[in-house]
Design a protein around this motif. Structure first.
Motif, PDB file in Angstrom:
ATOM      1  N   LYS A  78     -15.219  31.236  57.051  1.00  0.00           N
ATOM      2  CA  LYS A  78     -13.646  31.247  56.739  1.00  0.00           C
ATOM      3  C   LYS A  78     -12.749  31.794  57.742  1.00  0.00           C
ATOM      4  CE  LYS A  78     -10.571  32.085  52.723  1.00  0.00           C
ATOM      5  NZ  LYS A  78     -10.544  30.705  52.350  1.00  0.00           N
ATOM      6  N   ASP A 121      -7.956  27.563  53.894  1.00  0.00           N
ATOM      7  CA  ASP A 121      -8.880  26.453  53.189  1.00  0.00           C
ATOM      8  C   ASP A 121      -9.502  25.983  54.512  1.00  0.00           C
ATOM      9  OD1 ASP A 121     -10.516  25.899  51.209  1.00  0.00           O
ATOM     10  OD2 ASP A 121      -9.284  23.999  50.834  1.00  0.00           O
ATOM     11  N   ARG A 148     -12.567  28.363  47.134  1.00  0.00           N
ATOM     12  CA  ARG A 148     -11.452  27.992  48.064  1.00  0.00           C
ATOM     13  C   ARG A 148     -11.212  29.229  48.798  1.00  0.00           C
ATOM     14  NH1 ARG A 148      -7.469  23.186  46.202  1.00  0.00           N
ATOM     15  NH2 ARG A 148      -8.267  22.732  44.185  1.00  0.00           N
ATOM     16  N   ASN A 149     -11.035  30.258  47.983  1.00  0.00           N
ATOM     17  CA  ASN A 149     -10.399  31.620  48.642  1.00  0.00           C
ATOM     18  C   ASN A 149     -11.180  32.679  48.062  1.00  0.00           C
ATOM     19  OD1 ASN A 149      -8.565  32.673  50.245  1.00  0.00           O
ATOM     20  ND2 ASN A 149      -7.039  33.159  48.832  1.00  0.00           N
TER      21      ASN A 149
END
Length: 951
Positions: free
Chosen positions: A687, A693, A327-328
């Motif tokens: 990203k 997200d 996610r990150n």
């Protein structure tokens, strides 16, 4: 075979002559007199003097501006390989960049791009058309791009619609039917057509009333700009219809209307249905669904989580799933690399309302019912024999055995998340002015989904690309002293809800129940249906058939799956924030085209804020570069996890959600990733920023955006960036194998951790090392050779990668979890991988794959520090020697594969043809086909801009 082809050509030519030359008369052109007021003394088309790019703006959009073809032109293409004027003349320069970028200079850019200056030089004026007294359409001799100049707002937009009709009438007609889920009834029941409408109808299942309400909402509730937008849209539609009527009466309409049975070529009986405003909404829903959507997929994500928890237990399984979800990821390449954080759709500390299904209970919602005739083929029953076409057409059928839309010609799932952008601040350029190379990667089609145009009129001044059928404004292009472009952002604007099912009579519900609980009441789902039927045509001799498509709609979105939760039957629904707002973004595009509105980076960002689709927007003028992420980002309860299904409970609904209008509270502009004058920006659907997200798997340490980021960072550090050097960086990334550049080094280090005793494996490793040292590229030895440099190494990588991934991960994950994870993220997307997300010959590659997972795992096994590692080590169970054995074994298997096995061939390429397996083939969405070009992974429409001046 040659003799049979000759007979077919002769028979078809004879049949063609029998149809009569009146079918194919070219459209009349109104040539302006030399002293006409519509021709500026310096540049034709009435171009304004306010062009601050001073010859330093360029663009390209293959295959060519012309997208319509008469029946005679289509048959000439099929029989003799001829093309209508300007239908293919941008293909060769576009294709040549793959082999010519190394020696590119600013002076040779126009060998590979068009001059994108406003207007047309007098000596380059080609056709001039005046469909009304207040508008002129001037086309240049070189490319045939329409330059629309109007003296009134209505006339300007009428001209834009008329030019769209000239260039894309058939394509626009196809897409308005795709947007309504009615393609097979319009273009025939070929399997490709069935698949296409079945992909789109569930995304945007609208009634005509739904479409009309969207028109009225823009006109009545978006203020003066909304009223102007709908007036512009009506003028645009009027222009399309004017050309539609004239081409029908003059018998120069697109030949596909004859091939699909809508018009009789001899008698001219039949109709091209008039266009209307609701058609634009249907068209916009297709475009938005393809390129501006984000999120969804939470059911598959949940199934992967359940599988991980089943294997490892809840705590460890969740940890494993999170490590694959990335996610990150701290190692992920980000568009904003200046330390800014923009939290959105973040994982809560302790999620509430998560609605995981019972294991084994999930079933996809069926879509197709009541198949008959040829439509039963996909249902397992034998289709009926083809019904013969009318006798006068039978000799032509052999030319269209695959239909007007050949199988696999278009797949909307192929194009989610594409396009790239490279921008460098003036602080790091040779001129002191920003430089940008950017554009959308929309795939390769014949005709192209986009069309080039210049529009000049009251309140409008722009040149660039627009999606066919919604081109009342330029959507990606340049204004008088600025340029803009976009990449698909994919942030999460779609959530999945678990809706409790019920029966109105109070009986016990089942998974098949068609009523649901809403605020305590049991209410029926809304049933939306399309019944499509078709008959054989020249282009599609498929037997007559029909079927019905059905989608259920609730106040929580459309039903996608059914399941049970703790034994309780539920329906999973997809709720998208842009649903019922497909064309609202027209306001933002209107602003971007308005020279009185966009005056700099600040007003550019304000315009982009009015675009509801999930896009990354980029801007350049003579002073600044800027970035803004657009989208209708819903405000969620901070306790829900949007990566997983959510209980359909008011406590977990979007804040302020109104199901009647599908509106909600949206995150304010300040919370969207944005920036002005960062040293450089790159985007390739990666990203956006820390804590933001992007709603899916695959944003880890290795992403195709690394191919841009590494090169642009180096250029910026060196300084003196030019248009040519930035284009070279893009073009080099476009022919580079991501696996070879960013994962192969770790693979080789594992292999070289001990001496390699097997001479054959030693040779294979040396080939891969030489390829990596030379740049890990997939390009021809010399332009036109159709033979790759380092061809053996490329073949080895293509054969090795999937075997290596399976052998590395499946033993540790187990078959069930491995399959669940691959359903969320495919393991490979090499250019030749026809099984991958983009399909074969699609250009776009290396967006989806397990490169990050392999990179992190191998570095962990090698004992290197890894930020955000996977929760477990997989290769060789984490032991270097065992991992090395795995890589050697799979490399041995790969080396044993022949070229014919690695590249098995298809309808376009013979087995073993490595170059052709990668090559770009424009997919037919009409009667014309085009030449194959060498693979390159770059935008379809692309601009190269550097403004030396500003208003």
């Amino acid at each position: 075979m040659q003799r049979r082809t000759g007979r077919l050509r002769a028979a078809a030519a004879a049949a063609l002559l029998a149809l009569g030359a009146t079918l194919v008369a070219p459209p009349p052109l109104a040539a302006a007199a030399p002293n006409s007021p519509t021709l500026d003394s310096a540049r034709a088309g009435g171009a304004p003097a306010h062009d601050y790019c001073q010859g330093q703006c360029a663009d390209i959009l293959p295959p060519g501006a012309t997208g319509n073809a008469t029946l005679m032109q289509i048959l000439g293409n099929k029989l003799f390989g001829t093309h209508p004027p300007h239908s293919t003349d941008q293909l060769a320069p576009y294709g040549a960049l793959a082999g010519g970028y190394q020696n590119l200079t600013d002076g040779t850019l126009t060998d590979f791009f068009n001059d994108a200056s406003f207007g047309v030089p007098q000596d380059q004026v080609g056709d001039v058309t005046a469909p009304r007294g207040d508008v002129t359409i001037t086309r240049d001799k070189k490319t045939g791009v329409p330059h629309i100049k109007g003296t009134t707002r209505y006339g300007t937009e009428f001209g834009a619609g008329y030019a769209a009709g000239q260039d894309r009438l058939w394509l626009m007609d196809l897409f308005r039917h795709i947007g309504r889920g009615e393609l097979t009834s319009f273009a025939g029941g070929a399997p490709a057509n069935q698949g296409l409408e079945q992909q789109f109808f569930p995304q945007a299942p609208y009634t005509e009333q739904d479409l009309q309400k969207q028109v009225e909402a823009i006109r009545d509730h978006k203020g003066a700009r909304g009223r102007q937008a709908m007036a512009d849209a009506q003028a645009y539609v009027d222009g399309i219809n004017a050309y539609r009527e004239q081409s029908k009466n003059g018998r120069y309409f697109p030949g596909e209307y004859v091939l699909t049975g809508h018009i009789d070529a001899v008698t001219n009986a039949g109709e091209i249905a008039p266009f209307k405003l609701t058609d634009l909404i249907a068209l916009a829903s297709v475009v938005g669904g393809l390129f501006g959507n984000g999120g969804g997929g939470e059911v598959n994500s949940a199934l992967a989580l359940l599988s991980a928890q089943h294997k490892y237990g809840v705590r460890k399984g969740t940890e494993v799933w999170e490590s694959f979800r990335e996610r990150n990821d701290p190692e992920a390449v980000k568009t904003l690399h200046d330390g800014q954080r923009f939290p959105y759709a973040v994982k809560p500390a302790k999620a509430k309302g998560t609605a995981l299904p019972d294991p084994g209970s999930v079933t996809p919602e069926p879509l197709v019912f009541d198949r008959t005739g040829a439509a039963t083929a996909k249902g397992g029953k034998a289709p009926q024999d083809p019904v013969p076409a009318p006798k006068k057409y039978r000799k032509l059928q052999g030319l269209f055995k695959d239909g007007v839309l050949p199988e696999g010609s278009f797949n909307p799932t192929q194009h989610r998340g594409m396009s790239n952008a490279l921008l460098v601040s003036g602080k790091h350029t040779a001129s002191g002015h920003p430089v940008a190379v950017f554009g959308p990667q929309t795939g390769y089609f014949a005709p192209q989904l986009l069309m080039l145009q210049e529009i000049q009129g009251p309140g409008i001044s722009a040149r660039g690309a627009s999606f066919a059928g919604v081109g009342m404004y330029v959507q990606l292009g340049r204004g008088q002293d600025y340029a803009w472009s976009a990449t698909s952002a994919g942030q999460d604007i779609t959530d999945t809800y678990a809706v409790d099912l019920c029966n109105p009579d109070g009986s016990k519900p089942t998974k098949d129940s068609t009523s649901y609980r809403y605020h305590g009441a049991c209410i029926p789902m809304e049933k939306l249906e399309r019944t499509n039927s078709w008959k054989p045509t020249i282009a599609d001799p498929t037997a007559a058939g029909s079927y019905r498509m059905r989608v259920y709609r609730t106040k929580w979105g459309t039903v996608t799956h059914r399941a049970t939760i703790k034994g309780r039957p539920v329906a999973y629904t997809a709720l998208r924030s842009t649903y019922r707002h497909e064309a609202d973004s027209i306001i933002g595009f209107q602003m971007l085209n308005d020279p009185s509105y966009v005056r700099g980076a600040a007003t550019f960002k304000k315009a982009a804020q009015h675009i509801g689709y999930a896009f990354n927007w980029f801007y350049a003028d003579s002073r600044d570069i800027a970035y803004y992420n657009s989208g209708l980002n819903p405000v969620r309860n901070p306790d829900v996890d949007p990566a997983l299904p959510i209980a359909a409970d008011p406590a977990y609904a979007w804040k302020g959600y109104d199901p009647a209008t599908n509106t909600t509270d949206y995150t304010p502009p300040a919370q969207h990733p944005q920036s002005v004058d960062q040293d450089y920006y790159v985007s390739w659907n990666n990203k956006q920023a820390e804590d933001y997200d992007s709603a899916g798997f695959g944003n880890g340490t290795v992403h195709r955006a690394n191919l841009l980021d590494d090169r642009v960072r180096a250029l910026t550090k060196e300084g003196g960036v030019t248009r040519a050097s930035l284009t070279r960086a893009m073009a080099e990334a476009a022919v580079t194998d991501l696996r070879g550049e960013d994962v192969l080094p770790e693979m080789l280090r594992v292999l070289r951790s001990k001496p390699i005793g097997d001479p054959a494996l030693q040779t294979a490793v040396q080939q891969l090392e030489a390829w990596r040292k030379d740049g890990a590229q997939r390009h021809e030895t010399t332009p036109g050779s159709h033979t790759y440099a380092h061809s053996d190494a490329v073949r080895l990588m293509d054969a090795w990668w999937p075997r290596m991934i399976v052998a590395t991960f499946e033993p540790g994950l187990g078959g069930d979890l491995y399959q669940a994870l691959t359903s969320n993220l495919a393991i490979d997307e090499s250019p030749s991988a026809g099984h991958g997300p983009t399909g074969a010959h699609a250009g776009s590659a290396f967006q989806y794959g397990w490169w990050s997972y392999a990179d992190k795992d191998l570095r962990s096994v090698l004992g290197e520090q890894v930020k955000g590692p996977l929760a477990e080590r997989y290769c060789g169970n984490g032991k270097l020697s065992a991992c090395r054995d795995t890589l050697l074994d799979t490399l041995r298997q790969a080396a044993a594969q022949t070229a014919e096995q690695v590249y098995p061939g298809d309808d376009n390429c013979k087995a073993g043809d490595q170059w052709c397996a990668d090559a770009i083939i424009h997919r037919a969405v009409g009667g014309l086909t085009h030449a194959t070009i060498s693979w390159q992974n770059r935008p379809t429409y692309q601009q190269v801009v550097e403004f030396p001046a500003h208003r």
